[in-house]
Design a protein around this motif. Structure first.
Motif, PDB file in Angstrom:
ATOM      1  N   LYS A 139       0.879  -1.308   0.043  1.00  0.00           N
ATOM      2  CA  LYS A 139      -0.116   0.107  -0.022  1.00  0.00           C
ATOM      3  C   LYS A 139       0.745   1.513  -0.152  1.00  0.00           C
ATOM      4  CE  LYS A 139      -3.871  -0.096   2.525  1.00  0.00           C
ATOM      5  NZ  LYS A 139      -4.625  -0.104   3.688  1.00  0.00           N
ATOM      6  N   GLN A 140       1.956   1.113   0.837  1.00  0.00           N
ATOM      7  CA  GLN A 140       2.799   2.390   0.892  1.00  0.00           C
ATOM      8  C   GLN A 140       3.747   2.826  -0.271  1.00  0.00           C
ATOM      9  OE1 GLN A 140       5.043   1.943   4.384  1.00  0.00           O
ATOM     10  NE2 GLN A 140       3.471   1.876   5.745  1.00  0.00           N
ATOM     11  N   VAL A 141       4.228   1.506  -0.865  1.00  0.00           N
ATOM     12  CA  VAL A 141       5.198   1.589  -1.922  1.00  0.00           C
ATOM     13  C   VAL A 141       4.521   1.823  -3.322  1.00  0.00           C
ATOM     14  CG1 VAL A 141       6.812   0.227  -3.493  1.00  0.00           C
ATOM     15  CG2 VAL A 141       7.000   0.099  -0.898  1.00  0.00           C
ATOM     16  N   TYR A 142       3.470   1.177  -3.536  1.00  0.00           N
ATOM     17  CA  TYR A 142       2.614   1.107  -4.719  1.00  0.00           C
ATOM     18  C   TYR A 142       1.365   2.081  -4.777  1.00  0.00           C
ATOM     19  CZ  TYR A 142       5.576  -2.548  -6.998  1.00  0.00           C
ATOM     20  OH  TYR A 142       6.589  -2.949  -7.486  1.00  0.00           O
ATOM     21  N   GLY A 143       1.035   2.582  -3.435  1.00  0.00           N
ATOM     22  CA  GLY A 143      -0.320   3.401  -3.585  1.00  0.00           C
ATOM     23  C   GLY A 143      -1.318   2.725  -3.883  1.00  0.00           C
ATOM     24  N   LEU A 144      -1.508   1.448  -3.051  1.00  0.00           N
ATOM     25  CA  LEU A 144      -2.673   0.461  -3.222  1.00  0.00           C
ATOM     26  C   LEU A 144      -3.659   1.012  -2.143  1.00  0.00           C
ATOM     27  CD1 LEU A 144      -0.994  -2.750  -4.214  1.00  0.00           C
ATOM     28  CD2 LEU A 144      -1.915  -1.086  -5.882  1.00  0.00           C
ATOM     29  N   ASP A 145      -5.018   0.535  -2.565  1.00  0.00           N
ATOM     30  CA  ASP A 145      -5.792   0.785  -1.676  1.00  0.00           C
ATOM     31  C   ASP A 145      -7.270   0.003  -2.453  1.00  0.00           C
ATOM     32  OD1 ASP A 145      -7.542   1.253   0.640  1.00  0.00           O
ATOM     33  OD2 ASP A 145      -7.901   3.269   0.309  1.00  0.00           O
ATOM     34  N   PHE A 146      -7.391  -1.318  -2.264  1.00  0.00           N
ATOM     35  CA  PHE A 146      -8.328  -1.941  -3.101  1.00  0.00           C
ATOM     36  C   PHE A 146      -9.917  -1.912  -2.384  1.00  0.00           C
ATOM     37  CE2 PHE A 146      -4.668  -5.324  -3.804  1.00  0.00           C
ATOM     38  CZ  PHE A 146      -4.169  -4.599  -4.763  1.00  0.00           C
ATOM     39  N   GLY A 147     -10.557  -1.907  -3.417  1.00  0.00           N
ATOM     40  CA  GLY A 147     -11.977  -1.740  -3.029  1.00  0.00           C
ATOM     41  C   GLY A 147     -12.502  -2.625  -2.152  1.00  0.00           C
ATOM     42  N   LYS A 148     -12.187  -3.805  -2.244  1.00  0.00           N
ATOM     43  CA  LYS A 148     -12.334  -4.965  -1.151  1.00  0.00           C
ATOM     44  C   LYS A 148     -11.479  -5.925  -1.116  1.00  0.00           C
ATOM     45  CE  LYS A 148     -16.239  -8.112  -0.122  1.00  0.00           C
ATOM     46  NZ  LYS A 148     -17.613  -8.559  -0.769  1.00  0.00           N
ATOM     47  N   VAL A 149     -10.999  -6.312   0.163  1.00  0.00           N
ATOM     48  CA  VAL A 149     -10.216  -7.287   0.631  1.00  0.00           C
ATOM     49  C   VAL A 149     -10.888  -8.565   1.410  1.00  0.00           C
ATOM     50  CG1 VAL A 149      -8.006  -7.894   1.905  1.00  0.00           C
ATOM     51  CG2 VAL A 149      -8.295  -5.858   0.387  1.00  0.00           C
ATOM     52  N   SER A 150     -10.691  -9.746   0.943  1.00  0.00           N
ATOM     53  CA  SER A 150     -11.375 -10.702   1.642  1.00  0.00           C
ATOM     54  C   SER A 150     -10.264 -11.832   2.338  1.00  0.00           C
ATOM     55  CB  SER A 150     -12.229 -11.608   0.673  1.00  0.00           C
ATOM     56  OG  SER A 150     -13.386 -10.813   0.417  1.00  0.00           O
ATOM     57  N   VAL A 151     -10.131 -11.603   3.305  1.00  0.00           N
ATOM     58  CA  VAL A 151      -9.126 -12.792   3.952  1.00  0.00           C
ATOM     59  C   VAL A 151      -9.573 -14.250   4.042  1.00  0.00           C
ATOM     60  CG1 VAL A 151      -7.903 -13.155   5.962  1.00  0.00           C
ATOM     61  CG2 VAL A 151      -8.198 -10.777   5.527  1.00  0.00           C
ATOM     62  N   MET A 152      -8.969 -14.933   3.591  1.00  0.00           N
ATOM     63  CA  MET A 152      -9.130 -16.458   3.354  1.00  0.00           C
ATOM     64  C   MET A 152      -7.927 -17.372   3.648  1.00  0.00           C
ATOM     65  SD  MET A 152     -10.087 -16.636  -0.464  1.00  0.00           S
ATOM     66  CE  MET A 152     -11.262 -15.189  -0.284  1.00  0.00           C
ATOM     67  N   GLU A 153      -8.236 -18.570   4.082  1.00  0.00           N
ATOM     68  CA  GLU A 153      -7.110 -19.747   4.036  1.00  0.00           C
ATOM     69  C   GLU A 153      -6.486 -19.780   2.647  1.00  0.00           C
ATOM     70  OE1 GLU A 153      -5.955 -21.258   6.768  1.00  0.00           O
ATOM     71  OE2 GLU A 153      -7.193 -19.808   7.853  1.00  0.00           O
ATOM     72  N   PRO A 154      -5.215 -19.986   2.823  1.00  0.00           N
ATOM     73  CA  PRO A 154      -4.285 -20.107   1.610  1.00  0.00           C
ATOM     74  C   PRO A 154      -4.935 -21.248   0.532  1.00  0.00           C
ATOM     75  CG  PRO A 154      -2.940 -20.128   3.717  1.00  0.00           C
ATOM     76  CD  PRO A 154      -4.193 -20.426   3.888  1.00  0.00           C
ATOM     77  N   ALA A 155      -5.277 -22.269   0.969  1.00  0.00           N
ATOM     78  CA  ALA A 155      -5.880 -23.161   0.013  1.00  0.00           C
ATOM     79  C   ALA A 155      -7.059 -22.760  -0.756  1.00  0.00           C
ATOM     80  CB  ALA A 155      -6.022 -24.720   0.709  1.00  0.00           C
ATOM     81  N   LEU A 156      -7.817 -21.828  -0.136  1.00  0.00           N
ATOM     82  CA  LEU A 156      -9.145 -21.385  -0.713  1.00  0.00           C
ATOM     83  C   LEU A 156      -8.956 -20.219  -1.743  1.00  0.00           C
ATOM     84  CD1 LEU A 156     -11.266 -21.355   2.464  1.00  0.00           C
ATOM     85  CD2 LEU A 156     -11.014 -23.168   0.676  1.00  0.00           C
ATOM     86  N   ARG A 157      -7.706 -19.648  -1.692  1.00  0.00           N
ATOM     87  CA  ARG A 157      -7.523 -18.192  -2.436  1.00  0.00           C
ATOM     88  C   ARG A 157      -7.709 -18.627  -4.068  1.00  0.00           C
ATOM     89  NH1 ARG A 157      -1.717 -16.912  -0.748  1.00  0.00           N
ATOM     90  NH2 ARG A 157      -1.606 -19.340  -1.069  1.00  0.00           N
ATOM     91  N   TYR A 158      -7.178 -19.636  -4.536  1.00  0.00           N
ATOM     92  CA  TYR A 158      -7.110 -19.726  -6.077  1.00  0.00           C
ATOM     93  C   TYR A 158      -8.435 -20.463  -6.327  1.00  0.00           C
ATOM     94  CZ  TYR A 158      -2.186 -19.343  -6.325  1.00  0.00           C
ATOM     95  OH  TYR A 158      -0.663 -18.477  -5.911  1.00  0.00           O
ATOM     96  N   GLN A 159      -9.173 -21.234  -5.452  1.00  0.00           N
ATOM     97  CA  GLN A 159     -10.322 -21.695  -6.027  1.00  0.00           C
ATOM     98  C   GLN A 159     -11.325 -20.583  -6.110  1.00  0.00           C
ATOM     99  OE1 GLN A 159     -12.079 -24.521  -3.034  1.00  0.00           O
ATOM    100  NE2 GLN A 159     -11.498 -26.254  -4.183  1.00  0.00           N
ATOM    101  N   ALA A 160     -11.055 -19.459  -5.041  1.00  0.00           N
ATOM    102  CA  ALA A 160     -12.070 -18.156  -5.189  1.00  0.00           C
ATOM    103  C   ALA A 160     -11.904 -17.456  -6.366  1.00  0.00           C
ATOM    104  CB  ALA A 160     -11.507 -17.105  -3.933  1.00  0.00           C
TER     105      ALA A 160
END
Length: 508
Positions: free
Chosen positions: A389-410
């Protein structure tokens, strides 16, 4: 179901080996628990204060979480089979001791008086009266202990002891239900079979005595074999271990083939899925293993624990890691391979084309359109989303936190359009994702290289020479493709490793 059956057919020998490891660990632990608990209960049966005290101590041990107990044993006895057996033995003592002590205490006093009247000594009373009467309850305790051991033994995989827990861990890590089913079904079937067998044996005194005699024979035989091993000349062996997952298993198979190719007399043993960085590094320190592949960034941040920012230059990172390991731990860190297994952000091809995004610096202009799926750690750490966020100026519209195994399925199901991961993840190829270029070099370099003790490297220059053949080899795309072959297409890691070595003329 087809995928499950196909996996079972392809890995039947590995599954059988894991099952035998599980049975071996369980039986050794049971025999030790029987040898400790039953004599102790016999000795303390006429000493109520000490006997009750023994029950309290055994009960306290059972309240300690098994993973915590394994963790406490690691600094004392290292990792692998030994701490697993100690932990399982301690857990099994309680039901065996409790049932034996209770069974002996509950023998009718009038029968004891009658035995004394007939002139039977205490030893004869125990042999002919007390123990036979208490035997059904004793076997019930052994049955409870064995079922408990088999279930808890799956946790042994966390410290590199192997067994069916390896498949459960792989299933969780890769979100692969087939692996979970193999580990879960076989563990449950083994526990059920053993419980039924002990129940069958307990229905007859002859069978019960036979079972106890068999356990005693197994215990004496195992002890005798270990004593025999101690006095035998030990051949020179090389033990190579790897972390959990397909990539470390591919690498250690490459190490094995290269070593054996250059020295056919070398006896190389592989320990795949041996655990995390802490377990492997401690095992290397204690010389329980000889070699394992480690990443440059991990060395600086997790092992050397430097407070300074990791350099973005891969060569500088490697030199710092190599120097630090040599100075602090007397370890040799060989030359790294070419590929990077660091953090990345990946998007779908459709997202990349729609918003013309191929670099991290281009995300800021589409912040509001991004729905990210992040690992819990990545979303809250400075070298993850907070730093980005600091280096690239990112501030995404929505961030969902999930277990690592579920990210790619999502992201595959359209629930999110951006995920964090690692550059060699096979899911990048599986779901045809686009890895965004880290054009400001925010993520630290993570190059893999063999790590070994300096004394081992000095004694085995030919092994060092063999391993250095991989220096500068294997690109990120090549590693990603090999991971895909093993994790997604379920090919054997040794076959994929062999194909690479032959293709690049590192083997004949």
């Amino acid at each position: 179901m087809h995928q499950f059956l196909q996996l079972v057919n392809e890995q039947k020998y590995e599954i059988l080996q894991a099952l035998l490891q599980h049975i071996t660990i369980s039986l050794i632990s049971l025999v030790l628990a029987v040898v400790i608990a039953i004599p102790l209960a016999i000795i303390l049966r006429d000493r109520p204060v000490l006997g009750e005290g023994g029950l309290q101590i055994a009960g306290i041990i059972q309240t300690i979480p098994s993973l915590a107990l394994l963790g406490l044993l690691i600094p004392l006895v290292g990792i692998g089979t030994l701490p697993a057996v100690i932990t399982l033995t301690l857990y099994a003592i309680m039901p065996i001791y409790q049932n034996t002590y209770t069974g002996l205490k509950n023998v009718d006093p009038t029968l004891k008086e009658a035995a004394q009247a007939f002139g039977l000594s205490k030893t004869k009373q125990l042999q002919r009266l007390e123990f036979p009467l208490a035997l059904p309850l004793i076997l019930s305790g052994i049955r409870i202990a064995l079922v408990m051991i088999i279930g808890t033994a799956t946790l042994a995989a966390f410290i590199g002891a192997g067994g069916l827990g390896d498949y459960i861990m792989l299933g969780i890590q890769q979100n692969n239900n087939s692996y979970l089913l193999i580990g879960g079904i076989l563990s449950a079937a083994l526990a059920f079979s053993c419980s039924w067998l002990l129940k069958y044996l307990s229905q007859s005194k002859k069978r019960a005595w036979g079972a106890l005699i068999l356990l005693a024979i197994l215990g004496v035989s195992f002890g005798g074999y270990k004593v025999y091993e101690i006095f035998q000349p030990k051949p020179v062996k090389v033990v190579i271990a790897g972390k959990l997952g397909s990539e470390p298993e591919i690498l250690i198979n490459m190490y094995k083939e290269l070593i054996e190719h250059d020295d056919p007399k070398a006896q190389v043993t592989l320990k795949p899925n041996f655990g995390g960085t802490t377990f492997l590094f401690k095992a290397l320190q204690k010389e329980q293993i000889d070699i394992y592949p480690e990443f440059t960034g991990t060395v600086l941040e997790a092992i050397l624990k430097r407070t300074q920012k990791t350099p973005s230059d891969p060569q500088k990172t490697y030199q710092l890691a190599k120097t630090g390991l040599a100075q602090q731990y007397n370890m040799t860190y060989l030359k790294p391979m070419a590929y990077q297994n660091g953090y990345d952000l990946a998007v779908t091809k459709q997202f990349s084309q729609k918003y013309h995004v191929t670099k991290l610096s281009e995300l800021a202009r589409v912040n509001s359109s991004v729905h990210a799926g992040f690992d819990p750690d990545f979303s809250n750490q400075e070298d993850g989303y907070l730093g980005l966020k600091q280096v690239y100026g990112l501030d995404f519209g929505k961030v969902s936190v999930m277990e690592p195994a579920l990210r790619y399925q999502a992201i595959a199901n359209g629930k999110v359009n951006l995920v964090d991961g690692y550059t060699t993840d096979p899911q990048i190829k599986q779901y045809d994702l686009v890895v965004l270029e880290d054009d400001q070099n925010f993520f630290p370099p993570y190059q893999g290289a063999p790590l070994l003790n300096e004394s081992f490297a000095r004694k085995n220059p030919q092994i060092v020479k063999s391993l250095n053949k991989l220096a500068g080899k294997i690109t990120t795309k090549e590693m990603q493709a090999m991971n895909y072959e093993v994790s997604v297409k379920h090919r054997k890691a040794r076959e994929v490793a062999h194909e690479y070595l032959v293709k690049h003329k590192l083997l004949d």
